[in-house]
Design an enzyme around this catalytic site. Structure first.
Site, PDB file in Angstrom:
ATOM      1  N   LYS A  58       0.847  -1.201   0.000  1.00 45.71           N
ATOM      2  CA  LYS A  58       0.000   0.000   0.000  1.00 45.71           C
ATOM      3  C   LYS A  58       0.881   1.250   0.000  1.00 45.71           C
ATOM      4  O   LYS A  58       1.891   1.302   0.720  1.00 45.71           O
ATOM      5  CB  LYS A  58      -0.889  -0.018   1.252  1.00 45.71           C
ATOM      6  CG  LYS A  58      -1.919   1.109   1.322  1.00 45.71           C
ATOM      7  CD  LYS A  58      -2.790   0.949   2.576  1.00 45.71           C
ATOM      8  CE  LYS A  58      -3.862   2.014   2.682  1.00 45.71           C
ATOM      9  NZ  LYS A  58      -4.703   1.840   3.887  1.00 45.71           N
ATOM     10  N   SER A  93      -9.788   1.696   3.153  1.00 49.17           N
ATOM     11  CA  SER A  93      -8.973   2.462   2.253  1.00 49.17           C
ATOM     12  C   SER A  93      -7.951   1.651   1.462  1.00 49.17           C
ATOM     13  O   SER A  93      -7.443   2.145   0.453  1.00 49.17           O
ATOM     14  CB  SER A  93      -8.235   3.530   3.057  1.00 49.17           C
ATOM     15  OG  SER A  93      -7.310   2.929   3.948  1.00 49.17           O
ATOM     16  N   SER A 120      -9.767  -0.747   7.287  1.00 48.98           N
ATOM     17  CA  SER A 120      -9.241  -0.625   5.921  1.00 48.98           C
ATOM     18  C   SER A 120      -8.556  -1.850   5.351  1.00 48.98           C
ATOM     19  O   SER A 120      -8.204  -1.863   4.175  1.00 48.98           O
ATOM     20  CB  SER A 120      -8.278   0.547   5.838  1.00 48.98           C
ATOM     21  OG  SER A 120      -9.015   1.727   5.726  1.00 48.98           O
TER      22      SER A 120
HETATM   23  N1  GLN Z   1     -12.896   3.634   6.422  1.00 48.33           N
HETATM   24  C1  GLN Z   1     -12.370   4.084   7.687  1.00 48.33           C
HETATM   25  C2  GLN Z   1     -12.070   5.557   7.629  1.00 48.33           C
HETATM   26  O1  GLN Z   1     -12.395   6.140   6.667  1.00 48.33           O
HETATM   27  C3  GLN Z   1     -11.167   3.289   8.033  1.00 48.33           C
HETATM   28  C4  GLN Z   1      -9.932   3.779   7.418  1.00 48.33           C
HETATM   29  C5  GLN Z   1      -8.750   2.934   7.737  1.00 48.33           C
HETATM   30  O2  GLN Z   1      -8.868   1.903   8.386  1.00 48.33           O
HETATM   31  N2  GLN Z   1      -7.616   3.426   7.330  1.00 48.33           N
HETATM   32  O3  GLN Z   1     -11.527   6.113   8.530  1.00 48.33           O
END
Ligand code: GLN
Length: 474
Positions: free
Chosen positions: A76, A151, A175
């Site tokens: 990532k 994400s 994420s």
């Molecule tokens: N979707 C969650 C957010 O927008 C989690 C993001 C993540 O785990 N990096 O914060």
């Protein structure tokens, strides 16, 4: 199609001369090219990958290769790799190159994994659909009209589309698990502190964890073992022995599995509920004890999560000011203007929203009402899990209340988007590990994801039951 099921098989095929590692890496590179439309990668390291393949193939044949020899890994784009871009899918870091390598990535490289590229994600890992990226959205390989989740959408899509063996993602509130669920692959978020965060661009430092995606439990276990452990460069990494996860996958006793009533109530799509209930029924048939329990503070998880993570983000993202590194706006008349303009031009909409929200909840006058209160709620949520894990070994829930949604479907309503994380944020608030297991498909062919949660540092239990489910239930 790959001729092997997992990394172990890949290694034996290479040793027996049935598979060439160079051909294998070339296969991934051409498949990445074929699947360009899904936009899973921000950068591809073609020459480096082929060079490593040549070197590692020889090591495998000489019998002196590392534990992850030849494993093709996508990383990532929030994890630093020396001399490579680390953009966090943000305009503000588009030209930035790392001067060192993240511990997690270095550990994989030291065990002879091959890093084939960096994957697309939501900007600074903020999002649930991978639509907040300066590199454009990632498409779900199962259905290209849908989001891959976020994400770590690029990392999940890369594994699902067969563009690599394993990928790394990060999980601050879901994420890894949520995109794994949307794309139909395994994705594990380790206990907070299990994997060093050194070299991970911070979003919310007390929540962030790094973990693997794969198409099978064996590779998740192999990667986790290498990733885990104390690191002097991260004072929050835990000095707790790392078990031999890959050699301990078979189940020696039938675990007690908890079902939290708050996670199977209203608001879940009928098909997801059905999918999860089918797995529960099969576990019962296989003589697992299923125990209903309650996690009473579940309804406060999203609120606490979005207060605390935005507070931490507002502080972590203060460093992108146009002065030290990253994007700088031109044509401004003084220093303050330069800060303001660089941040206004460099950050995307969602990141700005979170910085504003975080600054607000930390400001004098609101700190006690929001930030301090959310910290207390975090403790209550942690207590809920501590109580639950006195009664059960693992907790089974859906990973997401719905399957992958359409691109654009939730972009105009941030609150609706935030609700995608309703079942995943609690693990980060409590610091416990969780995994997504692909658990069948909906009537329109979309993956349904099931989540297992364990007590802190109980990854072995998570992996054992996942392995059992992979081999006996699905
Ligand atoms: N979707 C969650 C957010 O927008 C989690 C993001 C993540 O785990 N990096 O914060």
């Amino acid at each position: 199609m790959l001729s092997y099921k997992n990394h172990k098989e890949k290694i034996s095929q290479i040793k027996e001369g049935k598979l060439s590692l160079i051909d294998n890496v070339n296969h991934f590179l051409s498949r990445i090219d074929e699947k360009k439309s899904i936009n899973a990668f921000n950068f591809i390291f073609k020459e480096d990958a082929i060079k490593s393949a040549e070197k590692i193939e020889a090591k495998i044949k000489n019998g002196n290769a590392g534990k992850l020899a030849g494993l093709a890994v996508a990383v990532k784009d929030v994890l630093a790799i020396k001399d490579k871009p680390n953009t966090c899918s943000s305009k503000i870091l588009k030209e930035f190159k790392s001067i060192y390598t993240a511990t997690a990535v270095q550990k994989l490289i030291s065990e002879d994994a091959i890093i084939i590229g960096k994957t697309n994600c939501d900007e600074f890992a903020m999002g649930s659909s991978n639509e907040n990226s300066a590199f454009g959205s990632v498409l779900n390989p199962v259905d290209e009209t849908r989001v891959p989740g976020g994400s770590s959408g690029g990392s999940a899509a890369a594994v699902a589309a067969g563009l690599c063996d394993v990928s790394l993602g990060t999980d601050t509130g879901g994420s890894i698990r949520q995109p794994a669920s949307f794309c139909g692959v395994y994705g594990l978020k380790p206990t907070y502190g299990r994997v060093s965060r050194y070299g991970l661009t911070a979003f919310a430092s007390s929540f962030d964890s790094i973990g693997p995606f794969a198409s099978n439990v064996e590779d998740i276990a192999a990667a986790l073992e290498v990733l885990s452990g104390k690191d002097d460069m991260d004072s929050t990494s835990a000095d707790i022995e790392v078990p031999d996860y890959p050699s301990n996958l078979s189940l020696d006793k039938k675990f007690k599995i908890g079902i939290a009533k708050e996670y199977l109530g209203e608001g879940i799509s009928a098909e997801v509920k059905d999918g999860i209930n089918k797995v529960i029924a099969k576990l019962k048939e296989n003589n697992f004890e299923i125990i209903e329990l309650s996690l009473p503070h579940t309804e406060y998880t999203i609120a606490a999560y979005y207060i605390l993570t935005t507070a931490e983000a507002s502080s972590n993202l203060a460093r992108y000011d146009g002065a030290r590194y990253g994007y700088r706006s031109e044509g401004v008349s003084n220093l303050l203007e330069m800060y303001k303009q660089s941040r206004s031009d460099g950050f995307g909409k969602e990141v700005k929203r979170r910085i504003m929200l975080g600054t607000y909840v930390l400001s004098a006058g609101y700190y006690d009402a929001y930030y301090r209160k959310a910290q207390k709620v975090r403790r209550l949520i942690k207590n809920d899990f501590e109580t639950a894990f006195k009664k059960v070994d693992l907790i089974l829930t859906p990973t997401s209340p719905f399957t992958a949604f359409k691109l654009g479907e939730k972009t105009s309503d941030p609150l609706e988007m935030y609700l995608s994380d309703i079942f995943t944020t609690s693990a980060n608030l409590a610091g416990i590990p969780g995994i997504n297991i692909p658990a069948g498909k909906s009537s329109d062919g979309l993956p349904i994801g099931m989540q297992l949660l364990a007590n802190q540092f109980d990854e072995t239990k998570l992996l054992k039951l996942s392995y059992y489910i992979q081999n006996n239930i699905l």
